[in-house]
Enzyme design. Sequence first.
Site, PDB file in Angstrom:
ATOM      1  CG  LEU A  25      -1.776  -1.270   1.399  1.00 37.22           C
ATOM      2  CD1 LEU A  25      -2.484  -1.273   2.752  1.00 37.22           C
ATOM      3  CD2 LEU A  25      -2.786  -1.395   0.261  1.00 37.22           C
ATOM      4  CG  ASN A  36       8.729  -1.141 -12.703  1.00 35.72           C
ATOM      5  OD1 ASN A  36       8.037  -1.308 -13.699  1.00 35.72           O
ATOM      6  ND2 ASN A  36       9.019   0.053 -12.215  1.00 35.72           N
ATOM      7  CE  LYS A  67       6.247   0.889 -16.321  1.00 33.41           C
ATOM      8  NZ  LYS A  67       7.227   1.040 -15.343  1.00 33.41           N
ATOM      9  CD  GLU A  95      10.192   6.215 -17.067  1.00 34.52           C
ATOM     10  OE1 GLU A  95       9.008   5.870 -17.211  1.00 34.52           O
ATOM     11  OE2 GLU A  95      10.859   5.904 -16.058  1.00 34.52           O
TER      12      GLU A  95
HETATM   13  N1  LIG Z   1       6.802   4.779  -8.061  1.00 36.81           N
HETATM   14  C1  LIG Z   1       6.636   4.616  -9.379  1.00 36.81           C
HETATM   15  O1  LIG Z   1       6.670   5.568 -10.167  1.00 36.81           O
HETATM   16  C2  LIG Z   1       6.347   3.273  -9.970  1.00 36.81           C
HETATM   17  C3  LIG Z   1       6.593   2.121  -9.273  1.00 36.81           C
HETATM   18  N2  LIG Z   1       6.351   0.911  -9.878  1.00 36.81           N
HETATM   19  C4  LIG Z   1       6.619  -0.339  -9.195  1.00 36.81           C
HETATM   20  O2  LIG Z   1       5.552  -0.615  -8.275  1.00 36.81           O
HETATM   21  C5  LIG Z   1       6.054  -1.344  -7.149  1.00 36.81           C
HETATM   22  C6  LIG Z   1       5.741  -0.560  -5.882  1.00 36.81           C
HETATM   23  O3  LIG Z   1       6.330   0.714  -6.001  1.00 36.81           O
HETATM   24  P1  LIG Z   1       5.985   1.920  -5.004  1.00 36.81           P
HETATM   25  O4  LIG Z   1       4.570   1.876  -4.599  1.00 36.81           O
HETATM   26  O5  LIG Z   1       6.536   3.133  -5.648  1.00 36.81           O
HETATM   27  O6  LIG Z   1       6.898   1.520  -3.754  1.00 36.81           O
HETATM   28  P2  LIG Z   1       6.713   1.965  -2.229  1.00 36.81           P
HETATM   29  O7  LIG Z   1       8.028   1.724  -1.588  1.00 36.81           O
HETATM   30  O8  LIG Z   1       6.104   3.321  -2.154  1.00 36.81           O
HETATM   31  O9  LIG Z   1       5.639   0.925  -1.657  1.00 36.81           O
HETATM   32  C7  LIG Z   1       5.900  -0.449  -1.477  1.00 36.81           C
HETATM   33  C8  LIG Z   1       5.031  -0.916  -0.326  1.00 36.81           C
HETATM   34  O10 LIG Z   1       5.127  -2.339  -0.227  1.00 36.81           O
HETATM   35  C9  LIG Z   1       5.147  -2.659   1.158  1.00 36.81           C
HETATM   36  N3  LIG Z   1       5.690  -4.004   1.277  1.00 36.81           N
HETATM   37  C10 LIG Z   1       6.961  -4.415   1.075  1.00 36.81           C
HETATM   38  N4  LIG Z   1       7.037  -5.751   1.242  1.00 36.81           N
HETATM   39  C11 LIG Z   1       5.794  -6.187   1.539  1.00 36.81           C
HETATM   40  C12 LIG Z   1       5.235  -7.457   1.815  1.00 36.81           C
HETATM   41  N5  LIG Z   1       5.972  -8.583   1.795  1.00 36.81           N
HETATM   42  N6  LIG Z   1       3.922  -7.522   2.100  1.00 36.81           N
HETATM   43  C13 LIG Z   1       3.149  -6.410   2.118  1.00 36.81           C
HETATM   44  N7  LIG Z   1       3.623  -5.178   1.867  1.00 36.81           N
HETATM   45  C14 LIG Z   1       4.932  -5.074   1.569  1.00 36.81           C
HETATM   46  C15 LIG Z   1       5.968  -1.558   1.793  1.00 36.81           C
HETATM   47  O11 LIG Z   1       5.736  -1.455   3.188  1.00 36.81           O
HETATM   48  C16 LIG Z   1       5.465  -0.334   1.018  1.00 36.81           C
HETATM   49  O12 LIG Z   1       4.343   0.276   1.657  1.00 36.81           O
HETATM   50  C17 LIG Z   1       7.567  -1.514  -7.405  1.00 36.81           C
HETATM   51  O13 LIG Z   1       7.785  -2.728  -8.079  1.00 36.81           O
HETATM   52  C18 LIG Z   1       7.885  -0.352  -8.326  1.00 36.81           C
HETATM   53  O14 LIG Z   1       9.033  -0.564  -9.105  1.00 36.81           O
HETATM   54  C19 LIG Z   1       5.816   0.819 -11.123  1.00 36.81           C
HETATM   55  C20 LIG Z   1       5.536   1.936 -11.841  1.00 36.81           C
HETATM   56  C21 LIG Z   1       5.799   3.255 -11.334  1.00 36.81           C
HETATM   57  O1  LIG Z   2       8.570   2.441 -13.636  1.00 35.23           O
HETATM   58  C1  LIG Z   2       8.676   3.588 -13.275  1.00 35.23           C
HETATM   59  C2  LIG Z   2       8.220   4.704 -14.116  1.00 35.23           C
HETATM   60  O2  LIG Z   2       7.748   4.273 -15.345  1.00 35.23           O
HETATM   61  C3  LIG Z   2       9.290   3.835 -11.947  1.00 35.23           C
HETATM   62  O3  LIG Z   2       9.194   5.159 -11.548  1.00 35.23           O
HETATM   63  C4  LIG Z   2      10.712   3.355 -11.953  1.00 35.23           C
HETATM   64  O4  LIG Z   2      11.232   3.455 -10.643  1.00 35.23           O
HETATM   65  C5  LIG Z   2      11.545   4.163 -12.956  1.00 35.23           C
HETATM   66  O5  LIG Z   2      12.801   3.568 -13.137  1.00 35.23           O
HETATM   67  P1  LIG Z   2      14.112   4.084 -12.367  1.00 35.23           P
HETATM   68  O6  LIG Z   2      13.817   3.948 -10.891  1.00 35.23           O
HETATM   69  O7  LIG Z   2      15.203   3.188 -12.833  1.00 35.23           O
HETATM   70  O8  LIG Z   2      14.313   5.536 -12.766  1.00 35.23           O
END
Ligand SMILES: NC(=O)C1=CN([C@@H]2O[C@H](COP(=O)(O)OP(=O)(O)OC[C@H]3O[C@@H](n4cnc5c(N)ncnc54)[C@H](O)[C@@H]3O)[C@@H](O)[C@H]2O)C=CC1
Ligand SMILES: O=C(CO)[C@H](O)[C@H](O)COP(=O)(O)O
Length: 304
Positions: free
Chosen positions: A8, A95, A169, A176
């Site tokens: 979350l 990702n 992706k 990107e």
């Molecule tokens: N931030 C971005 O722009 C983007 C992120 N992503 C991907 O989405 C995924 C999540 O990214 P964010 O939300 O940005 O990360 P975040 O660090 O904000 O959130 C991750 C959450 O997962 C929770 N967590 C970790 N291990 C867990 C487990 N075993 N069980 C339950 N909860 C757990 C953490 O406590 C944290 O709240 C990653 O794979 C990231 O690469 C994909 C597209 C864009």
């Molecule tokens: O997937 C994404 C955006 O499309 C995430 O923001 C990702 O973390 C971007 O890659 P990097 O962290 O290597 O800049």
Amino acid sequence: MELGVIGLGRMGRIVVDRCLDGGHDVVAFDIDADARADAGDAGATAVDSIPAVADELGDDERVWLMVPAGDPVDAALDELAPHLGSEAVVVDGGNSHFEDSTRRASEREFAYLDCGTSGGPASAENGFSLMVGGPEWAYDELAPVFDAVATGPDGHDRMGPAGAGHYVKMVHNGVEYALMQAYGEGFELLHDGRYDLDLEAVARTWNNGAVIRSWLLELCEEAFREEGSDLGDVADHVAGGSTGTWTVQEGLEQEVPLPLIYQALSERFNSRATGDGEGRFSRRLANRLRYGFGRHEVARRDDA
Ligand SMILES: NC(=O)C1=CN([C@@H]2O[C@H](COP(=O)(O)OP(=O)(O)OC[C@H]3O[C@@H](n4cnc5c(N)ncnc54)[C@H](O)[C@@H]3O)[C@@H](O)[C@H]2O)C=CC1
Ligand SMILES: O=C(CO)[C@H](O)[C@H](O)COP(=O)(O)O
């Protein structure tokens, strides 16, 4: 539909909110108690373990993982699997490497959808772009959830079998990196060049009708508006890099030359090896753009 959401953070919380707004019921879990409580306040049923997610769901077991890529995905699946039937559908929206996704899909009894998610936290209001891989029936089954989480029906599609979603992706992220590098180089020349320019005005003008207008360019405009034309104390240190590395590795494997993506990735590595925080404007802009779309922490000069 009832959906379990595990993870979350910045992204998972948007999945929760958009599903609730779309009229779905959500069962939510995160290892962080505050994140669970916040999701509960928003209208989800917050539970305190991964097995409890499965137990709380009815016969239609649909779960969305939004945890960091790598071990956390396998750990969550190991905990979840004994509590799910073979008709269950699990989506990994993070990702993950596409080869991890094909492995996970083959290891599990239930249907597994790898879902590349683009748009970042800044897309909370308008929805994401979703690139999905896995069995067609499972994709069709989850379509109402994808409609809610994406910008709408046109904001998601099935790319192919297991792994195809995360493959697309991965390449998206390589593009990107290269686009950020291209904007960075252009603005570096404008910044260091012959005229004393207001870069917010340049970006705004380009965003209105120019060939190179884009969302990343809108984020450049936002960066100059918020940080100033010289980007203030934004350091020349660019974090991240995993998905771009995978893209370059795949280009080598497939013998497809990817010089722009490789160069953009190398700039990131160089920024960490040599950065004193004061260096290249292009790297400083890339650092700030990662906050714009992903809410990734901005390295500032004092902590570069
Ligand atoms: N931030 C971005 O722009 C983007 C992120 N992503 C991907 O989405 C995924 C999540 O990214 P964010 O939300 O940005 O990360 P975040 O660090 O904000 O959130 C991750 C959450 O997962 C929770 N967590 C970790 N291990 C867990 C487990 N075993 N069980 C339950 N909860 C757990 C953490 O406590 C944290 O709240 C990653 O794979 C990231 O690469 C994909 C597209 C864009
Ligand atoms: O997937 C994404 C955006 O499309 C995430 O923001 C990702 O973390 C971007 O890659 P990097 O962290 O290597 O800049």
